[in-house]
Design a protein around this motif. Structure first.
Motif, PDB file in Angstrom:
ATOM      1  N   ARG A   6      60.239  20.509  -4.067  1.00  0.00           N
ATOM      2  CA  ARG A   6      59.994  20.475  -2.944  1.00  0.00           C
ATOM      3  C   ARG A   6      59.770  19.068  -3.181  1.00  0.00           C
ATOM      4  N   HIS A   7      60.954  17.754  -2.241  1.00  0.00           N
ATOM      5  CA  HIS A   7      60.211  17.062  -3.285  1.00  0.00           C
ATOM      6  C   HIS A   7      58.772  17.617  -3.289  1.00  0.00           C
ATOM      7  N   ARG A   8      58.339  18.783  -3.249  1.00  0.00           N
ATOM      8  CA  ARG A   8      56.955  19.199  -3.227  1.00  0.00           C
ATOM      9  C   ARG A   8      56.652  19.880  -4.540  1.00  0.00           C
ATOM     10  N   VAL A   9      55.566  19.483  -5.141  1.00  0.00           N
ATOM     11  CA  VAL A   9      55.162  20.088  -6.397  1.00  0.00           C
ATOM     12  C   VAL A   9      54.372  21.347  -6.090  1.00  0.00           C
ATOM     13  N   VAL A  10      54.707  22.444  -6.748  1.00  0.00           N
ATOM     14  CA  VAL A  10      54.020  23.687  -6.480  1.00  0.00           C
ATOM     15  C   VAL A  10      53.159  24.054  -7.664  1.00  0.00           C
ATOM     16  N   GLY A  11      52.173  24.903  -7.434  1.00  0.00           N
ATOM     17  CA  GLY A  11      51.345  25.339  -8.547  1.00  0.00           C
ATOM     18  C   GLY A  11      50.278  26.278  -8.081  1.00  0.00           C
ATOM     19  N   CYS A  12      49.647  26.963  -9.045  1.00  0.00           N
ATOM     20  CA  CYS A  12      48.518  27.818  -8.736  1.00  0.00           C
ATOM     21  C   CYS A  12      47.302  26.926  -8.711  1.00  0.00           C
ATOM     22  N   ALA A  14      43.725  25.387  -8.722  1.00  0.00           N
ATOM     23  CA  ALA A  14      42.538  25.844  -9.425  1.00  0.00           C
ATOM     24  C   ALA A  14      41.317  25.924  -8.536  1.00  0.00           C
ATOM     25  N   LEU A  15      41.259  25.156  -7.450  1.00  0.00           N
ATOM     26  CA  LEU A  15      40.000  25.001  -6.744  1.00  0.00           C
ATOM     27  C   LEU A  15      39.998  25.573  -5.341  1.00  0.00           C
ATOM     28  N   LEU A  16      41.111  26.153  -4.881  1.00  0.00           N
ATOM     29  CA  LEU A  16      41.174  26.651  -3.524  1.00  0.00           C
ATOM     30  C   LEU A  16      41.152  28.162  -3.511  1.00  0.00           C
ATOM     31  N   PRO A  17      40.429  28.808  -2.581  1.00  0.00           N
ATOM     32  CA  PRO A  17      40.417  30.265  -2.511  1.00  0.00           C
ATOM     33  C   PRO A  17      41.762  30.793  -2.065  1.00  0.00           C
ATOM     34  N   VAL A  18      42.043  32.021  -2.462  1.00  0.00           N
ATOM     35  CA  VAL A  18      43.315  32.647  -2.136  1.00  0.00           C
ATOM     36  C   VAL A  18      43.048  33.900  -1.334  1.00  0.00           C
ATOM     37  N   VAL A  19      43.739  34.054  -0.192  1.00  0.00           N
ATOM     38  CA  VAL A  19      43.519  35.232   0.625  1.00  0.00           C
ATOM     39  C   VAL A  19      44.564  36.293   0.388  1.00  0.00           C
ATOM     40  N   ALA A  20      45.670  35.948  -0.219  1.00  0.00           N
ATOM     41  CA  ALA A  20      46.715  36.933  -0.500  1.00  0.00           C
ATOM     42  C   ALA A  20      47.523  36.441  -1.657  1.00  0.00           C
ATOM     43  N   VAL A  21      48.198  37.373  -2.342  1.00  0.00           N
ATOM     44  CA  VAL A  21      49.014  37.014  -3.493  1.00  0.00           C
ATOM     45  C   VAL A  21      50.043  35.978  -3.113  1.00  0.00           C
ATOM     46  N   ALA A  22      50.636  36.106  -1.944  1.00  0.00           N
ATOM     47  CA  ALA A  22      51.685  35.175  -1.530  1.00  0.00           C
ATOM     48  C   ALA A  22      51.146  33.775  -1.341  1.00  0.00           C
ATOM     49  N   ALA A  23      49.846  33.616  -1.185  1.00  0.00           N
ATOM     50  CA  ALA A  23      49.276  32.299  -0.967  1.00  0.00           C
ATOM     51  C   ALA A  23      48.915  31.607  -2.264  1.00  0.00           C
ATOM     52  N   VAL A  24      49.078  32.262  -3.386  1.00  0.00           N
ATOM     53  CA  VAL A  24      48.759  31.621  -4.657  1.00  0.00           C
ATOM     54  C   VAL A  24      49.846  30.625  -5.002  1.00  0.00           C
ATOM     55  N   ALA A  25      49.542  29.331  -4.838  1.00  0.00           N
ATOM     56  CA  ALA A  25      50.541  28.347  -5.196  1.00  0.00           C
ATOM     57  C   ALA A  25      50.407  28.125  -6.699  1.00  0.00           C
ATOM     58  N   CYS A  26      50.677  28.896  -6.647  1.00  0.00           N
ATOM     59  CA  CYS A  26      50.216  28.926  -8.026  1.00  0.00           C
ATOM     60  C   CYS A  26      50.457  27.629  -8.839  1.00  0.00           C
ATOM     61  N   SER A  61      49.591  35.100 -14.871  1.00  0.00           N
ATOM     62  CA  SER A  61      49.525  35.711 -13.548  1.00  0.00           C
ATOM     63  C   SER A  61      50.012  34.794 -12.435  1.00  0.00           C
ATOM     64  N   CYS A  62      50.608  33.664 -12.786  1.00  0.00           N
ATOM     65  CA  CYS A  62      51.045  32.690 -11.792  1.00  0.00           C
ATOM     66  C   CYS A  62      52.515  32.901 -11.435  1.00  0.00           C
ATOM     67  N   PRO A  63      52.832  33.264 -10.199  1.00  0.00           N
ATOM     68  CA  PRO A  63      54.234  33.478  -9.808  1.00  0.00           C
ATOM     69  C   PRO A  63      55.100  32.246  -9.993  1.00  0.00           C
ATOM     70  N   HIS A  64      54.536  31.063  -9.818  1.00  0.00           N
ATOM     71  CA  HIS A  64      55.319  29.847  -9.983  1.00  0.00           C
ATOM     72  C   HIS A  64      55.614  29.568 -11.452  1.00  0.00           C
ATOM     73  N   VAL A 194      48.726  25.229 -12.163  1.00  0.00           N
ATOM     74  CA  VAL A 194      49.793  25.605 -13.094  1.00  0.00           C
ATOM     75  C   VAL A 194      51.003  26.029 -12.260  1.00  0.00           C
ATOM     76  N   PRO A 195      52.211  25.875 -12.795  1.00  0.00           N
ATOM     77  CA  PRO A 195      52.513  25.309 -14.117  1.00  0.00           C
ATOM     78  C   PRO A 195      52.406  23.796 -14.127  1.00  0.00           C
TER      79      PRO A 195
END
Length: 226
Positions: A6-12, A14-26, A61-64, A194-195
């Motif tokens: 993307r030029h966007r870097v994705v990841g899970c 570490a410091l943000l709460p997650v409300v759903a599995v799909a929101a884990v950037a992981c 456990s990180c989808p990314h 991560v990753p």
């Protein structure tokens, strides 16, 4: 993936709460196998002895992390096998809780990886890592300890790892705690998601846009030619 997507870097994050599995950037494996107690959690799990240094911070456990393994896992395994790279895996364990997983899959899977390394079976690390990523927790199922041990056997492990998941859980947690929020030496990056993939001191941007595999191969080739 290891042994198998993307030029966007994705990841899970570490410091943000997650409300759903799909929101884990992981140091290369010793000639004699270390005991879990003697392993350095900061040093990680080292596989191979090539000139190009590759460091990977990843969570079972990180989808990314699974997506990255699908994109570059086979290439990385080949680079290790042909002597091009030394791969250091730093298993993290915090994403299970962020995804609401009450089975502690991240810690259990990371403990098994550390146990396998302590047994000296580094040839099985890459295929086991791939199987662990491929079988992440879903809403319907979380792999049991017995299933994890089955993945190790499928990866080629022959050692008795029956107590590794329990015995090495504290080592897995110590590795996570040592790295989470810590700076990666030689870079401006801290371990806050991560990753995280670092090739010879350069952070590799994970885009998940279909370009990761080609860019990874090019980055390794460039590092090998330096």
């Amino acid at each position: 993936m290891f042994g198998s997507p993307r030029h966007r870097v994705v990841g899970c994050l570490a410091l943000l709460p997650v409300v759903a599995v799909a929101a884990v950037a992981c140091a290369p494996a010793a000639a004699t196998s270390p005991t879990p107690a003697s392993m350095d959690p900061v040093a990680g799990i080292v596989v191979g002895d090539g000139a190009v240094d590759i460091q990977l911070w990843s969570d079972p456990s990180c989808p990314h992390c699974m997506s990255l393994d699908e994109a570059i896992g086979d290439q990385l395994a080949d680079f290790v096998s042909d002597g091009t790279v030394t791969w250091t895996l730093h298993p993290m364990t915090y994403v299970s809780a962020k995804r609401g997983d009450t089975t502690d899959y991240s810690t259990r899977a990371a403990a098994l990886l550390f146990g396998l390394a302590a047994a000296g079976e580094t040839d099985a690390i890459a295929p086991l890592y791939g199987l662990i990523q491929r079988h992440q927790v879903t809403a319907e199922h979380s792999p049991s300890d017995e299933e994890l041990l089955g993945y190790a056997a499928d990866a080629g492990a022959t050692s008795d790892l029956s107590t590794a998941i329990t015995d090495d859980a504290s080592l897995a947690s110590a590795a996570n705690d040592a790295w989470l929020g810590a700076p990666i030496p030689g870079t401006d990056q801290v371990v806050d998601h991560v990753p995280l993939l670092v090739i010879d001191g350069t952070v590799f941007e994970v885009h998940e846009d279909g370009t990761d595999a080609a860019r990874f191969a090019a980055a390794v080739a460039e590092a090998a030619s330096d």
